[in-house]
Design a protein around this motif. Sequence first.
Motif, PDB file in Angstrom:
ATOM      1  N   GLY A 134       0.799  -1.226   0.000  1.00  0.00           N
ATOM      2  CA  GLY A 134       0.000   0.000   0.000  1.00  0.00           C
ATOM      3  C   GLY A 134       0.824   1.263   0.000  1.00  0.00           C
ATOM      4  N   ARG A 135       2.096   1.164   0.373  1.00  0.00           N
ATOM      5  CA  ARG A 135       2.967   2.345   0.388  1.00  0.00           C
ATOM      6  C   ARG A 135       4.395   1.947   0.059  1.00  0.00           C
ATOM      7  N   VAL A 136       5.068   2.776  -0.757  1.00  0.00           N
ATOM      8  CA  VAL A 136       6.487   2.601  -1.062  1.00  0.00           C
ATOM      9  C   VAL A 136       7.208   3.892  -0.692  1.00  0.00           C
ATOM     10  N   VAL A 137       8.232   3.762   0.150  1.00  0.00           N
ATOM     11  CA  VAL A 137       9.087   4.891   0.517  1.00  0.00           C
ATOM     12  C   VAL A 137      10.415   4.721  -0.205  1.00  0.00           C
ATOM     13  N   ILE A 138      10.793   5.710  -1.000  1.00  0.00           N
ATOM     14  CA  ILE A 138      12.041   5.631  -1.740  1.00  0.00           C
ATOM     15  C   ILE A 138      13.088   6.524  -1.081  1.00  0.00           C
ATOM     16  N   ALA A 139      14.270   5.960  -0.877  1.00  0.00           N
ATOM     17  CA  ALA A 139      15.395   6.736  -0.362  1.00  0.00           C
ATOM     18  C   ALA A 139      16.044   7.463  -1.525  1.00  0.00           C
ATOM     19  N   SER A 140      15.640   8.710  -1.716  1.00  0.00           N
ATOM     20  CA  SER A 140      16.249   9.539  -2.748  1.00  0.00           C
ATOM     21  C   SER A 140      17.474  10.233  -2.145  1.00  0.00           C
ATOM     22  N   SER A 141      17.971  11.265  -2.784  1.00  0.00           N
ATOM     23  CA  SER A 141      19.237  11.857  -2.359  1.00  0.00           C
ATOM     24  C   SER A 141      19.298  13.328  -2.701  1.00  0.00           C
ATOM     25  N   ARG A 142      20.036  14.084  -1.888  1.00  0.00           N
ATOM     26  CA  ARG A 142      20.236  15.491  -2.189  1.00  0.00           C
ATOM     27  C   ARG A 142      21.070  15.660  -3.463  1.00  0.00           C
ATOM     28  N   SER A 143      21.725  14.593  -3.915  1.00  0.00           N
ATOM     29  CA  SER A 143      22.561  14.683  -5.112  1.00  0.00           C
ATOM     30  C   SER A 143      21.756  15.054  -6.351  1.00  0.00           C
ATOM     31  N   ILE A 144      20.442  14.867  -6.312  1.00  0.00           N
ATOM     32  CA  ILE A 144      19.642  15.190  -7.490  1.00  0.00           C
ATOM     33  C   ILE A 144      19.522  16.694  -7.709  1.00  0.00           C
ATOM     34  N   TYR A 145      19.866  17.497  -6.684  1.00  0.00           N
ATOM     35  CA  TYR A 145      19.794  18.953  -6.825  1.00  0.00           C
ATOM     36  C   TYR A 145      20.998  19.542  -7.545  1.00  0.00           C
ATOM     37  N   THR A 160      15.056  23.959  -1.156  1.00  0.00           N
ATOM     38  CA  THR A 160      13.735  23.389  -0.920  1.00  0.00           C
ATOM     39  C   THR A 160      13.453  22.265  -1.912  1.00  0.00           C
ATOM     40  N   GLU A 161      12.383  21.553  -1.674  1.00  0.00           N
ATOM     41  CA  GLU A 161      11.999  20.448  -2.547  1.00  0.00           C
ATOM     42  C   GLU A 161      11.548  20.914  -3.922  1.00  0.00           C
ATOM     43  N   GLU A 162      11.266  22.208  -4.077  1.00  0.00           N
ATOM     44  CA  GLU A 162      10.864  22.738  -5.388  1.00  0.00           C
ATOM     45  C   GLU A 162      12.058  23.140  -6.245  1.00  0.00           C
ATOM     46  N   ALA A 163      13.257  22.948  -5.752  1.00  0.00           N
ATOM     47  CA  ALA A 163      14.456  23.373  -6.477  1.00  0.00           C
ATOM     48  C   ALA A 163      14.600  22.635  -7.799  1.00  0.00           C
ATOM     49  N   LYS A 164      15.340  23.248  -8.695  1.00  0.00           N
ATOM     50  CA  LYS A 164      15.665  22.613  -9.970  1.00  0.00           C
ATOM     51  C   LYS A 164      16.451  21.328  -9.711  1.00  0.00           C
ATOM     52  N   LEU A 165      16.137  20.288 -10.465  1.00  0.00           N
ATOM     53  CA  LEU A 165      16.860  19.031 -10.376  1.00  0.00           C
ATOM     54  C   LEU A 165      17.845  18.952 -11.530  1.00  0.00           C
ATOM     55  N   HIS A 166      19.126  18.982 -11.213  1.00  0.00           N
ATOM     56  CA  HIS A 166      20.162  18.881 -12.268  1.00  0.00           C
ATOM     57  C   HIS A 166      21.419  18.249 -11.660  1.00  0.00           C
ATOM     58  N   PRO A 167      21.356  16.936 -11.449  1.00  0.00           N
ATOM     59  CA  PRO A 167      22.467  16.230 -10.812  1.00  0.00           C
ATOM     60  C   PRO A 167      23.763  16.362 -11.599  1.00  0.00           C
TER      61      PRO A 167
END
Length: 378
Positions: free
Chosen positions: A123-134, A178-185
């Motif tokens: 019913g739920r999946v939690v993904i460990a993402s990373s600050r590296s995506i910013y 913030t979480e709305e930041a541009k994603l450009h790893p």
Amino acid sequence: MPKNVLITGGAGFIGTRLAARFAADGHRVTVLDSLIAQVHGDDPERTSPLLRSLDGVATVVRGTVTSADDIRSALDGAQIVVHLAAETGTGQSMYEIDRYTEANVGGTAKLLDILANEPHSVGRVVIASSRSIYGEGAYRTEDGRIVYPPHRADAEMAAGDFAVHMPGEGALEMVPTTEEAKLHPSSVYGITKQMQESLIMTVCPTLGIEPVSLRYQNVYGPGQSLKNPYTGILSIFSTLIRQNKQINIFEDGLESRDFVYIDDVVEATFLAAVTPAAAGQVMNVGSGVATTVNDVVEALAAAYGRSVSSRISGNYRLGDIRHNVADVSRLADVLGYRPRVSFEDGVKRFANWVLTEPVEGESYERSLSEMAARNLLK
């Protein structure tokens, strides 16, 4: 009500503590982990304290997320999945591209393919993402605008200019991202983490599964690998200190990171898995405080109570960011949780644990040689 929880990569630094947290709350935990030698040694049943810590806590399935059969076996009966399994390390990712992509992107795709095409109870999946995506994250211009600068240029860093620049702008000031930041790893690792998050957040809602993404910052604390040279500077510097070797401080030592203590990461992840309001959310998990590399050396010297030999070398790695600090207000708003362990206190706890562990070998020097041979370390 107790739930069946699957933690992929659950025999690692974060996963073992998270398994214990779920078990303490009465949940039934299964761990899927490949038990790679880089983390667990060549004979995990004998050499891995992390694996042994799961005795009586979780059912351990030795397998890999690159195998659909292994995922299928571990997934049986699971109601919550926390997807931690991933190859980690920015530097190594730049020359082991296929391995990182297969594990991080391919493994996530296999998990979702099974959820999309076979009966399950998730019913739920939690993904460990990373600050590296910013990538470089957020900066403020001289006139107050928030911008997201491009990656730093090799030529500028070679000339000793490690600051972040943006065409047409003057001096830039780093601000919390913030979480709305541009994603450009800026690394293969970051690209794969962005893909993991995108897959989970896009596919799960179409399957009636609640997705949650947690963008971990620089996680540290007792239990992290002292063997793996790609796990972070606290482990690396601690080993050098114990070997009475000089610490080579890259760039000018003023580059900064958001260090978040393991206990805070585990509690945030547990709450993200069980809190109804977390459904569909993307949240930074960090301390909200920027700490420079020079500050890290000073904190470790104080924690170990010894003089530390260090040298600011001007060396740099392609793909590294300059600064990093997270805006963690959404974590507080959604989960009612703010990280509690200060860096000063966390480093003391970490150092006390390190002193109970054997001194590790030369893996860090080998990793630097590998990067230099590939023109990634200058």
